[in-house]
Design an enzyme around this catalytic site. Sequence first.
Site, short mmCIF file in Angstrom:
data_model
loop_
_atom_site.label_atom_id
_atom_site.label_comp_id
_atom_site.label_asym_id
_atom_site.label_seq_id
_atom_site.Cartn_x
_atom_site.Cartn_y
_atom_site.Cartn_z
N GLU A 1 -9.70 -9.74 -8.05
CA GLU A 1 -8.72 -8.69 -7.77
C GLU A 1 -7.53 -8.77 -8.72
O GLU A 1 -6.97 -7.74 -9.11
CB GLU A 1 -8.27 -8.79 -6.31
CG GLU A 1 -9.42 -8.45 -5.35
CD GLU A 1 -9.05 -8.56 -3.88
OE1 GLU A 1 -7.89 -8.95 -3.57
OE2 GLU A 1 -9.90 -8.24 -3.03
N PHE B 1 -15.08 3.38 7.57
CA PHE B 1 -13.71 3.65 7.14
C PHE B 1 -13.56 3.70 5.62
O PHE B 1 -12.45 3.88 5.12
CB PHE B 1 -12.75 2.60 7.73
CG PHE B 1 -13.08 1.16 7.38
CD1 PHE B 1 -12.70 0.62 6.16
CD2 PHE B 1 -13.76 0.36 8.29
CE1 PHE B 1 -13.00 -0.70 5.85
CE2 PHE B 1 -14.07 -0.96 7.98
CZ PHE B 1 -13.69 -1.50 6.75
N LYS C 1 0.82 -1.22 0.00
CA LYS C 1 0.00 0.00 0.00
C LYS C 1 0.85 1.27 0.00
O LYS C 1 2.06 1.22 0.26
CB LYS C 1 -0.93 -0.02 1.22
CG LYS C 1 -1.97 -1.15 1.16
CD LYS C 1 -2.96 -1.03 2.32
CE LYS C 1 -4.01 -2.12 2.26
NZ LYS C 1 -5.02 -1.95 3.34
N ARG D 1 2.57 -7.07 8.71
CA ARG D 1 1.94 -5.89 9.33
C ARG D 1 2.55 -5.57 10.68
O ARG D 1 2.68 -4.40 11.05
CB ARG D 1 0.43 -6.10 9.41
CG ARG D 1 -0.25 -5.89 8.05
CD ARG D 1 -1.66 -6.35 8.07
NE ARG D 1 -2.41 -5.97 6.86
CZ ARG D 1 -3.52 -6.57 6.48
NH1 ARG D 1 -4.01 -7.58 7.19
NH2 ARG D 1 -4.15 -6.19 5.40
N TYR E 1 -12.73 -1.49 -3.44
CA TYR E 1 -13.21 -1.68 -2.07
C TYR E 1 -14.73 -1.56 -1.96
O TYR E 1 -15.25 -1.27 -0.87
CB TYR E 1 -12.52 -0.68 -1.13
CG TYR E 1 -11.10 -1.08 -0.77
CD1 TYR E 1 -10.85 -2.25 -0.05
CD2 TYR E 1 -10.02 -0.29 -1.11
CE1 TYR E 1 -9.56 -2.63 0.30
CE2 TYR E 1 -8.72 -0.66 -0.77
CZ TYR E 1 -8.51 -1.82 -0.05
OH TYR E 1 -7.23 -2.20 0.30
N THR F 1 -5.38 -7.43 10.43
CA THR F 1 -5.58 -6.09 9.84
C THR F 1 -4.94 -5.00 10.68
O THR F 1 -4.31 -4.09 10.16
CB THR F 1 -7.11 -5.81 9.72
OG1 THR F 1 -7.69 -6.86 8.96
CG2 THR F 1 -7.38 -4.49 9.04
N ASN G 1 -2.00 0.04 6.79
CA ASN G 1 -1.51 -1.25 7.27
C ASN G 1 -0.64 -1.99 6.25
O ASN G 1 -0.56 -3.22 6.27
CB ASN G 1 -2.67 -2.12 7.77
CG ASN G 1 -3.65 -2.48 6.67
OD1 ASN G 1 -3.54 -1.97 5.57
ND2 ASN G 1 -4.58 -3.36 6.97
N HIS H 1 -2.30 -5.30 1.42
CA HIS H 1 -3.62 -5.93 1.24
C HIS H 1 -3.39 -7.33 0.69
O HIS H 1 -2.46 -7.56 -0.08
CB HIS H 1 -4.46 -5.13 0.24
CG HIS H 1 -5.66 -5.88 -0.25
ND1 HIS H 1 -6.85 -5.88 0.44
CD2 HIS H 1 -5.84 -6.68 -1.33
CE1 HIS H 1 -7.73 -6.64 -0.21
NE2 HIS H 1 -7.13 -7.14 -1.29
P1 CMP Z 1 -7.41 -4.48 3.51
O1 CMP Z 1 -6.88 -5.86 3.70
O2 CMP Z 1 -6.86 -3.70 2.36
O3 CMP Z 1 -8.99 -4.53 3.39
C1 CMP Z 1 -9.82 -3.47 3.76
C2 CMP Z 1 -9.05 -2.37 4.43
O4 CMP Z 1 -9.85 -1.47 5.18
C3 CMP Z 1 -8.11 -2.97 5.46
O5 CMP Z 1 -7.07 -3.66 4.83
C4 CMP Z 1 -7.74 -1.74 6.25
O6 CMP Z 1 -6.75 -0.97 5.60
C5 CMP Z 1 -9.06 -0.98 6.24
N1 CMP Z 1 -9.79 -1.21 7.46
C6 CMP Z 1 -10.42 -2.32 7.84
N2 CMP Z 1 -11.03 -2.16 9.03
C7 CMP Z 1 -10.76 -0.90 9.39
C8 CMP Z 1 -11.12 -0.12 10.52
N3 CMP Z 1 -11.87 -0.61 11.50
N4 CMP Z 1 -10.66 1.13 10.56
C9 CMP Z 1 -9.92 1.62 9.55
N5 CMP Z 1 -9.55 0.94 8.44
C10 CMP Z 1 -9.97 -0.31 8.37
#
Ligand code: CMP
Length: 142
Positions: free
Chosen positions: A125, A56, A8, A101, A48, A90, A111, A114
Amino acid sequence: MLTLAIIKPDAVHNGLAGKILAHLEAAGFRVRAARLVRLTTAQAEAFYDVHRERPFYRPLVTFMTSGPALALALERADAVAHLRQVIGATDPAEAKPGTVRKLYAESKERNAIHASDSDESARREIAFFFPESELRGLSGAQ
Ligand code: CMP
């Protein structure tokens, strides 16, 4: 089998793309396609879409369009489940020691990486980032 990873914008910006890629290769993944992308808002929204109703969603779209990201089609046995293990939870605060992570993510939103959450998501994807012509001959690709 193939799965999709995205290193990311936070990790690319912080100069961690190489370290994360080395971590994934050391975990047995082979890079089958790679592309440095600067997502548009429309692309991030579409990618997304499943999170559209979540609080979020908008900050996530803003973050994912904030700079270049590295999309990777990765191959390994049991690729989807294994990659999710290797990247960790996550929220980096909850991720196990030694996961991507835990090592490299800043926060639950920023984070670092993905990973697809199912074979069906992986197919969708991978197709999102890589035209079929770039994936010809790869096992697990459409
Ligand atoms: P990702 O694996 O890319 O899939 C969805 C993304 O949403 C996740 O990683 C995080 O970057 C983001 N995400 C998921 N849950 C939360 C949360 N509670 N608050 C903020 N960001 C979130």
